[in-house]
Design a protein around this motif. Structure first.
Motif, mmCIF file in Angstrom:
data_model
loop_
_atom_site.group_PDB
_atom_site.id
_atom_site.type_symbol
_atom_site.label_atom_id
_atom_site.label_comp_id
_atom_site.label_asym_id
_atom_site.label_seq_id
_atom_site.Cartn_x
_atom_site.Cartn_y
_atom_site.Cartn_z
ATOM 1 N N GLU A 79 -0.657 5.663 5.614
ATOM 2 C CA GLU A 79 -1.708 4.653 5.649
ATOM 3 C C GLU A 79 -2.268 4.406 4.253
ATOM 4 O O GLU A 79 -2.518 3.268 3.866
ATOM 5 N N ALA A 80 -2.476 5.478 3.500
ATOM 6 C CA ALA A 80 -2.997 5.334 2.139
ATOM 7 C C ALA A 80 -2.002 4.567 1.273
ATOM 8 O O ALA A 80 -2.385 3.688 0.506
ATOM 9 N N LYS A 81 -0.725 4.887 1.399
ATOM 10 C CA LYS A 81 0.288 4.216 0.584
ATOM 11 C C LYS A 81 0.365 2.723 0.916
ATOM 12 O O LYS A 81 0.580 1.893 0.039
ATOM 13 N N GLN A 82 0.148 2.370 2.174
ATOM 14 C CA GLN A 82 0.149 0.960 2.574
ATOM 15 C C GLN A 82 -0.975 0.185 1.904
ATOM 16 O O GLN A 82 -0.881 -1.025 1.723
ATOM 17 N N GLN A 83 -2.038 0.869 1.512
ATOM 18 C CA GLN A 83 -3.188 0.195 0.905
ATOM 19 C C GLN A 83 -2.996 -0.091 -0.580
ATOM 20 O O GLN A 83 -3.787 -0.814 -1.177
ATOM 21 N N LEU A 84 -1.954 0.441 -1.192
ATOM 22 C CA LEU A 84 -1.731 0.215 -2.621
ATOM 23 C C LEU A 84 -1.655 -1.268 -2.961
ATOM 24 O O LEU A 84 -2.112 -1.696 -4.013
ATOM 25 N N SER A 85 -1.103 -2.068 -2.054
ATOM 26 C CA SER A 85 -0.974 -3.503 -2.338
ATOM 27 C C SER A 85 -2.327 -4.222 -2.371
ATOM 28 O O SER A 85 -2.402 -5.380 -2.777
ATOM 29 N N SER A 86 -3.408 -3.536 -1.985
ATOM 30 C CA SER A 86 -4.757 -4.111 -2.095
ATOM 31 C C SER A 86 -5.222 -4.180 -3.543
ATOM 32 O O SER A 86 -6.188 -4.870 -3.861
ATOM 33 N N LEU A 87 -4.543 -3.449 -4.406
ATOM 34 C CA LEU A 87 -4.908 -3.384 -5.810
ATOM 35 C C LEU A 87 -4.077 -4.400 -6.597
ATOM 36 O O LEU A 87 -2.850 -4.348 -6.580
ATOM 37 N N ASP A 88 -4.745 -5.336 -7.272
ATOM 38 C CA ASP A 88 -4.047 -6.368 -8.042
ATOM 39 C C ASP A 88 -3.039 -5.766 -9.011
ATOM 40 O O ASP A 88 -1.917 -6.259 -9.128
ATOM 41 N N TYR A 89 -3.436 -4.718 -9.724
ATOM 42 C CA TYR A 89 -2.547 -4.106 -10.711
ATOM 43 C C TYR A 89 -1.242 -3.646 -10.051
ATOM 44 O O TYR A 89 -0.159 -3.892 -10.565
ATOM 45 N N TYR A 90 -1.354 -3.004 -8.917
ATOM 46 C CA TYR A 90 -0.157 -2.518 -8.227
ATOM 47 C C TYR A 90 0.689 -3.691 -7.730
ATOM 48 O O TYR A 90 1.907 -3.708 -7.891
ATOM 49 N N ARG A 91 0.035 -4.667 -7.116
ATOM 50 C CA ARG A 91 0.745 -5.819 -6.559
ATOM 51 C C ARG A 91 1.532 -6.552 -7.643
ATOM 52 O O ARG A 91 2.679 -6.924 -7.454
ATOM 53 N N LYS A 92 0.920 -6.737 -8.811
ATOM 54 C CA LYS A 92 1.562 -7.475 -9.907
ATOM 55 C C LYS A 92 2.669 -6.681 -10.587
ATOM 56 O O LYS A 92 3.566 -7.261 -11.194
ATOM 57 N N ASN A 93 2.606 -5.355 -10.513
ATOM 58 C CA ASN A 93 3.564 -4.504 -11.229
ATOM 59 C C ASN A 93 4.423 -3.652 -10.294
ATOM 60 O O ASN A 93 5.100 -2.732 -10.754
ATOM 61 N N ARG A 94 4.403 -3.943 -9.020
ATOM 62 C CA ARG A 94 5.072 -3.128 -8.005
ATOM 63 C C ARG A 94 6.521 -2.800 -8.361
ATOM 64 O O ARG A 94 6.976 -1.676 -8.191
ATOM 65 N N SER A 95 7.260 -3.773 -8.862
ATOM 66 C CA SER A 95 8.678 -3.551 -9.147
ATOM 67 C C SER A 95 8.902 -2.577 -10.308
ATOM 68 O O SER A 95 9.977 -1.998 -10.431
ATOM 69 N N GLU A 96 7.876 -2.380 -11.145
ATOM 70 C CA GLU A 96 8.003 -1.493 -12.305
ATOM 71 C C GLU A 96 7.351 -0.131 -12.086
ATOM 72 O O GLU A 96 7.500 0.762 -12.910
ATOM 73 N N ILE A 97 6.612 0.039 -10.991
ATOM 74 C CA ILE A 97 5.875 1.271 -10.740
ATOM 75 C C ILE A 97 6.690 2.206 -9.854
ATOM 76 O O ILE A 97 7.210 1.798 -8.821
ATOM 77 N N GLU A 98 6.761 3.468 -10.287
ATOM 78 C CA GLU A 98 7.391 4.513 -9.486
ATOM 79 C C GLU A 98 6.333 5.567 -9.166
ATOM 80 O O GLU A 98 5.727 6.146 -10.071
ATOM 81 N N ILE A 99 6.083 5.789 -7.886
ATOM 82 C CA ILE A 99 5.151 6.833 -7.463
ATOM 83 C C ILE A 99 5.862 8.173 -7.643
ATOM 84 O O ILE A 99 6.943 8.392 -7.085
ATOM 85 N N THR A 100 5.277 9.056 -8.442
ATOM 86 C CA THR A 100 5.918 10.337 -8.753
ATOM 87 C C THR A 100 5.375 11.500 -7.932
ATOM 88 O O THR A 100 6.070 12.491 -7.749
ATOM 89 N N SER A 101 4.152 11.385 -7.438
ATOM 90 C CA SER A 101 3.603 12.426 -6.568
ATOM 91 C C SER A 101 2.415 11.877 -5.796
ATOM 92 O O SER A 101 1.780 10.914 -6.217
ATOM 93 N N THR A 102 2.145 12.508 -4.671
ATOM 94 C CA THR A 102 1.032 12.135 -3.806
ATOM 95 C C THR A 102 0.254 13.398 -3.474
ATOM 96 O O THR A 102 0.837 14.396 -3.070
ATOM 97 N N THR A 103 -1.075 13.338 -3.661
ATOM 98 C CA THR A 103 -1.922 14.494 -3.406
ATOM 99 C C THR A 103 -3.122 14.072 -2.574
ATOM 100 O O THR A 103 -3.768 13.072 -2.881
ATOM 101 N N LYS A 104 -3.433 14.849 -1.546
ATOM 102 C CA LYS A 104 -4.597 14.580 -0.703
ATOM 103 C C LYS A 104 -5.746 15.469 -1.142
ATOM 104 O O LYS A 104 -5.570 16.646 -1.387
ATOM 105 N N SER A 105 -6.929 14.874 -1.257
ATOM 106 C CA SER A 105 -8.140 15.671 -1.462
ATOM 107 C C SER A 105 -9.061 15.401 -0.277
ATOM 108 O O SER A 105 -8.676 14.719 0.666
ATOM 109 N N THR A 106 -10.260 15.871 -0.347
ATOM 110 C CA THR A 106 -11.197 15.701 0.762
ATOM 111 C C THR A 106 -11.504 14.233 1.035
ATOM 112 O O THR A 106 -11.547 13.813 2.186
#
Length: 146
Positions: A79-106
């Motif tokens: 669900e959190a990863k699906q929300q990344l497209s809400s961020l203009d920076y991510y949406r505009k650069n999606r093809s160049e961005i590689e997610i390298t790790s995911t960490t959950k906090s509180t």
């Protein structure tokens, strides 16, 4: 900004509750309010949309008071990863961005990423805020996903 909010209307805003709001939320709301020509009261009202307990006399219990459709207190990783497209920076650069790790906090999910030679972090907060910063501290963008 917390002090300005409380001083603008001390009868309305709870300084102790406001102190518990993450800095990233305060910064994002202040920027959005300033862009609209707002004042500390406008900023406070924006923050109160996600943190209603900053209003004096407004006690909430996040475990029992989530009544809005889709108002879940915590996201899972997908669900959190699906929300990344809400961020203009991510949406505009999606093809160049590689997610390298995911960490959950509180209170949020942290997605570390690379874009070419740059590294950075995107935070998807359970409160509905999303923000990205580069590893050298440059703010790349922020927004609201709810």
């Amino acid at each position: 900004m917390r002090t300005n909010i409380v001083q603008s209307d001390s009868d309305s805003w709870d300084s102790a509750a406001l102190a518990q709001v993450p800095d990233s939320v305060i910064v994002a709301a202040t920027k959005k309010s300033n862009d609209m020509g707002g004042d500390p009261g406008t900023t406070a009202n924006m923050i109160a949309e996600q943190y209603p307990n900053i209003k004096k006399g407004n006690s909430t219990n996040s475990d029992t008071d989530s009544t809005d459709v889709g108002d879940k207190p915590y996201l899972n990783a997908d669900e959190a990863k699906q929300q990344l497209s809400s961020l203009d920076y991510y949406r505009k650069n999606r093809s160049e961005i590689e997610i390298t790790s995911t960490t959950k906090s509180t209170d949020d999910w942290k997605f570390n990423f690379t874009k070419g030679n740059m590294t950075g972090t995107i935070y998807v907060e359970n409160t509905g805020l999303i923000s990205a910063t580069s590893s050298d501290g440059k703010e790349l963008g922020s927004g609201i996903w709810r």
